[in-house]
Design an enzyme around this catalytic site. Structure first.
Site, mmCIF file in Angstrom:
data_model
loop_
_atom_site.group_PDB
_atom_site.id
_atom_site.type_symbol
_atom_site.label_atom_id
_atom_site.label_comp_id
_atom_site.label_asym_id
_atom_site.label_seq_id
_atom_site.Cartn_x
_atom_site.Cartn_y
_atom_site.Cartn_z
ATOM 1 N N CYS A 169 54.383 33.475 -101.874
ATOM 2 C CA CYS A 169 55.105 34.122 -101.926
ATOM 3 C C CYS A 169 55.039 34.751 -103.489
ATOM 4 C CB CYS A 169 56.388 34.471 -102.154
ATOM 5 S SG CYS A 169 55.936 33.279 -100.398
ATOM 6 N N HIS A 309 64.854 35.463 -106.997
ATOM 7 C CA HIS A 309 64.050 35.284 -106.138
ATOM 8 C C HIS A 309 64.810 36.047 -103.983
ATOM 9 C CE1 HIS A 309 60.664 34.076 -103.550
ATOM 10 N NE2 HIS A 309 61.172 32.772 -103.420
ATOM 11 N N GLU A 320 67.757 27.953 -106.386
ATOM 12 C CA GLU A 320 67.716 29.153 -107.738
ATOM 13 C C GLU A 320 68.244 29.174 -107.935
ATOM 14 O OE1 GLU A 320 66.482 33.140 -106.123
ATOM 15 O OE2 GLU A 320 66.121 33.874 -107.840
ATOM 16 N N LYS A 343 65.666 41.256 -101.464
ATOM 17 C CA LYS A 343 65.826 41.142 -100.472
ATOM 18 C C LYS A 343 66.514 40.987 -99.560
ATOM 19 C CE LYS A 343 62.178 37.478 -101.120
ATOM 20 N NZ LYS A 343 62.127 37.067 -102.901
ATOM 21 N N HIS A 348 61.230 39.998 -96.062
ATOM 22 C CA HIS A 348 60.995 39.217 -97.685
ATOM 23 C C HIS A 348 59.438 39.557 -97.093
ATOM 24 C CE1 HIS A 348 58.929 35.545 -99.411
ATOM 25 N NE2 HIS A 348 59.907 35.430 -99.397
ATOM 26 N N PHE A 407 56.185 29.460 -101.808
ATOM 27 C CA PHE A 407 55.759 28.124 -101.010
ATOM 28 C C PHE A 407 55.116 26.914 -101.373
ATOM 29 C CE2 PHE A 407 55.636 26.699 -96.576
ATOM 30 C CZ PHE A 407 56.899 26.395 -96.158
#
Lengths: 425, 394
Positions: A169, A309, A320, A343, A348, A407
């Site tokens: 990602c 993110h 995060e 997002k 995503h 990931f």
């Protein structure tokens, strides 16, 4: 001497539109791309929502460009059109001799199930049967996953570096960051950078679902993507392509290009933790942000906005938040930050995610307005920053960060500033 | 013309690991090449009988003990990820830099060149089940059943098909948290990784970086892809498995070999290829502050030898030794350029080189004063990269 690097072209192709202006207007208006979804020919798939590109609208909008193209994966179609839009926006379509390269973030190759069914013989599947029918295989699936990068390079006459990133990602953000570095170091004048992805195919979605990554909740309907909310339960998969044109400032000024903003820093890191989970204290994420700030030569208190993110997964959003509070701990600057998760509106985009989010960050910085985090109705107590809930907000931005965390703990952060003739002005 | 600014500080490159059919260190490979030993294996199942390649270069699939991981972790990895992790483990054992506690984890980076994942999709086991349970296995209704798919597809399929999961395993095993990059899928990716890693070390972002490349697993889908590219018609494109790593560091190492120059670009059509080969070779040489005549050994990979004439046109010595290792040890994709890099480092260290012989199976070993070595790598889409290694005069 390092070159300054500016953004001169934008292209976004996704459910919220096929022009960056439509995408941006939808973000500021608080629109959501998330709709009820099931894979083709399946009615009981556990994942119930996604943000797919509307096939008919896409085909109609880009019919002239697509008709001239060879067979290609779905993600490549989105990416090629987004790159076209970005080059058009930059006024570089048809220009030659640009000393230009291409960098793309790509993800898991698309899975075309009928291809493998060709292996079915009377006695069961066997490779010999597949080999005998190889001419029937979808040719788009037989090239490598650098197909899109090469297509873009050929379409726009690029003769510089052509890179394809595989950092999950973080792929598209990596592509933008690498492009920034190459221009800054004087290796090229210009880069087309971004990503495209489409995981909305049966096999990939089954694989992701078995890992428990996408949300299977039906509790919130099309408000399912709710980063930082207590009710978040996994990401909402989406698809699309987004690209930017990056140029050295000298190159952009010499041709009188419109400048959207300046890229000033890039950082990357690894969690070195687990394949399936981010570090719970966001150590890798914090390091990525810290490295980007060091690269930009900026103190943390120069940052006013972070495009997070923000996946809407239980683990990412707390990690995060923790990371942001670590990096911006001095004088509790984290309390002054506007943080939002794009997002929540577009879902995503997986390997491509960093590209539309970078564009959102750049436009927020340029226009002084931050897109919101939708669906943040009951904030998780562990997520206690200002996430700009529900509505866009005017914010004066000196510098902004865009985070993309892949990931397996592969992290990137990009720093942008509004363009000013005097960088320190 | 591609231009490249000189790097800010020298970046040294240390011999790392080679894992291939000839063995698991560069000395074994070197010796095998010199002796003409080709560890070819018949394709691993009778179904391949009619396929273009009857023999390939395979490696053993590393197990949990070789990889130093829990057996459960293996379920998340396909063979290529295991080859990558094993190659990384061998390099970490070989090079002290990465275990050096005085360098923080945050300054140790990772740059990988990865193939597209080699797993069959849908998994072969699912096709077999379809044959057993379906009334019409070529148009199976079961593929419309979510319940069937969730049951028959392996639980970690989403991970094992994600090629970047090799990065996660390597970073976790060796506590690397610094700047990183992963590139795919073909041979060019190896030098993309090396060049970006060099930049990160030169600019102080990392103090050291592990740089690796891994081949795809030899499997029928890969062979179909190779045939798509027309590689079944090239004698040097026998599929090979393996991985290879080097370590970059800002600290001068005992061998004192540095990445002195590089260039990278894209060739959109064969018509413009000769000119671009020359441009990029010239750029890399200028970047290294040497001329073509200074190059003592040339190791192209996946270029089909098309760049050799370009190097001669730039003034390379007529006697320039050239090693196209793929004609001796097969085509190992993204691992290949880094295998060549390890051969070059070995040669620079030992002051000897290998050169192709007419039979193209073995390579002739010669002693020779080596200072500057040029290497190249190409991707089938048109990517072309050049790296120059230079040995410091001590």
């Amino acid at each position: 001497m390092n070159s300054r690097v500016v953004v001169t072209g934008l292209g976004v192709v996704g459910r919220l539109g096929f022009e960056w202006q439509d995408f941006w207007a939808a973000l500021l208006a608080g629109q959501s791309a998330i709709v009820p979804w099931q894979p083709e020919n399946i009615e009981d798939f556990p994942v119930r929502y996604a943000a797919p590109v509307d096939n008919a609208q896409f085909a109609s909008y880009f019919s002239a460009q697509l008709s001239a193209q060879p067979p290609m994966e779905r993600r490549s179609q989105f990416g090629l059109m987004a790159a076209h839009q970005a080059m058009n926006d930059a006024g570089l379509l048809g220009k030659t001799g640009l000393n230009m390269g291409v960098a793309v973030g790509s993800g898991i190759p698309e899975r075309y199930t009928p291809d493998m069914l060709l292996a079915m013989g009377d006695g069961g599947p066997d490779w010999q049967t597949l080999y005998a029918k190889r001419e029937q295989l979808n040719p788009a699936m037989r090239s490598g996953n650098d197909q899109l990068a090469a297509l873009i390079a050929r379409a726009h006459g690029a003769n510089g570096p052509v890179q394809n990133f595989s950092t999950a990602c973080a792929g598209a953000a990596h592509a933008i960051g690498s492009s920034f570095r190459m221009i800054r170091n004087g290796e090229v004048n210009c880069m087309i950078a971004g990503g495209a992805d489409s995981v909305l195919n049966l096999m990939t979605m089954v694989g992701l679902n078995l890992l428990g990554a996408p949300s299977v909740s039906e509790d919130y309907g099309d408000k399912l993507c709710r980063p930082f909310d207590e009710g978040r339960s996994g990401f909402v998969a989406a698809e699309g392509g987004a690209f930017v044109v990056l140029e050295s400032l000298d190159h952009a000024l010499a041709r009188g290009a419109h400048i959207y903003g300046e890229v000033v820093g890039f950082g990357s890191s690894m969690d070195a933790y687990r394949v399936t989970a981010p570090h719970p204290e966001g150590k890798g994420a914090a390091l990525s942000m810290h490295k980007a700030l060091v690269d930009a030569g900026l103190d943390a208190d120069n940052i006013n906005y972070i495009n997070a993110h923000g996946t809407s997964t239980p683990l990412n959003d707390t990690a995060e938040t923790f990371a942001i509070k670590t990096v911006f701990a001095k004088d509790q600057h984290y309390q002054k930050l506007a943080v939002s998760a794009t997002k929540s509106q577009i879902g995503h985009w997986i390997a491509a995610a960093g590209a539309p989010e970078f564009i959102a960050t750049l436009l927020a910085t340029q226009q002084g307005i931050v897109p919101p985090t939708l669906n943040l109705e009951n904030p998780d107590p562990l997520c206690d920053l200002d996430y700009v809930p529900h509505k866009a907000r005017a914010v004066t931005i000196n510098a902004a960060l865009s985070n993309s965390f892949g990931f397996g703990g592969l992290n990137t952060s990009l720093v942008v500033k509004p363009y000013k003739e005097d960088r320190h002005g | 013309m591609i231009k490249t600014e000189s790097k800010k500080a020298p970046v040294f490159v240390e011999q790392g690991s080679v894992y291939c059919s000839a063995g698991n260190n560069v000395s074994s490979l070197w010796q095998a090449l010199a002796n003409g030993q080709q560890n070819l294996t018949a394709l691993p199942c009778p179904a391949y009988d009619a396929w273009p390649w009857s023999q390939v270069f395979l490696v053993e699939e590393p197990g949990a003990s070789e990889l130093g991981v829990d057996r459960k972790i293996l379920r998340t990895m396909e063979k290529q990820a295991k080859m990558a992790l094993y190659g990384a483990a061998l390099a970490v054992q070989q090079v002290e830099t990465l275990a050096n506690k005085s360098i923080s984890s945050a300054k140790k980076g990772l740059y990988l060149a990865l193939p597209t994942v080699d797993e069959s999709v849908p998994p072969w086991s699912l096709l077999e089940t379809l044959h057993e349970v379906s009334a019409t296995p070529t148009q199976p209704i079961e593929l419309s059943s979510s319940e069937f798919l969730q049951r028959e597809i392996p639980a970690f399929f989403g991970l094992s098909t994600l090629n970047s999961n090799a990065c996660a395993h390597i970073s976790a095993c060796f506590d690397l948290t610094g700047a990183m990059g992963a590139y795919s899928p073909f041979a060019d990716a190896a030098f993309q990784a090396l060049i970006d890693a060099t930049g990160a070390v030169a600019q102080g972002e990392n103090s050291a970086a592990l740089v690796g490349g891994v081949s795809p697993k030899v499997n029928p889908q890969l062979l179909l892809q190779y045939e798509h590219w027309g590689w079944d018609k090239l004698s040097a494109r026998i599929p090979a498995e393996g991985s290879s790593f080097v370590v970059l560091t800002a600290n001068k190492n005992p061998d004192a070999v540095c990445v002195s120059g590089f260039a990278r670009g894209f060739i959109a059509s064969s018509v413009e290829a000769p000119e671009i080969y020359q441009q990029l070779l010239a750029q890399a040489l200028a970047n290294a502050n040497v001329t073509a005549a200074d190059i003592d050994w040339f190791l192209p990979f996946a270029t089909g030898g098309k760049d050799i004439q370009a190097l001669f046109a730039l003034g390379a010595k007529e006697s320039l030794p050239i090693l196209s290792s793929e004609s001796c040890m097969g085509f190992s994709g993204a691992a290949g350029p880094l295998i060549n890099l390890n051969l070059a480092l070995h040669g620079l260290q030992q002051q000897k080189y290998l050169v192709n012989t007419h039979n193209n199976i073995n390579a002739q070993e010669n002693a020779g004063a080596l200072r500057h070595v040029a290497l190249s790598a190409a991707g089938p889409e048109g990517q072309y990269l050049v790296v120059i290694l230079s040995r410091e005069v001590i």
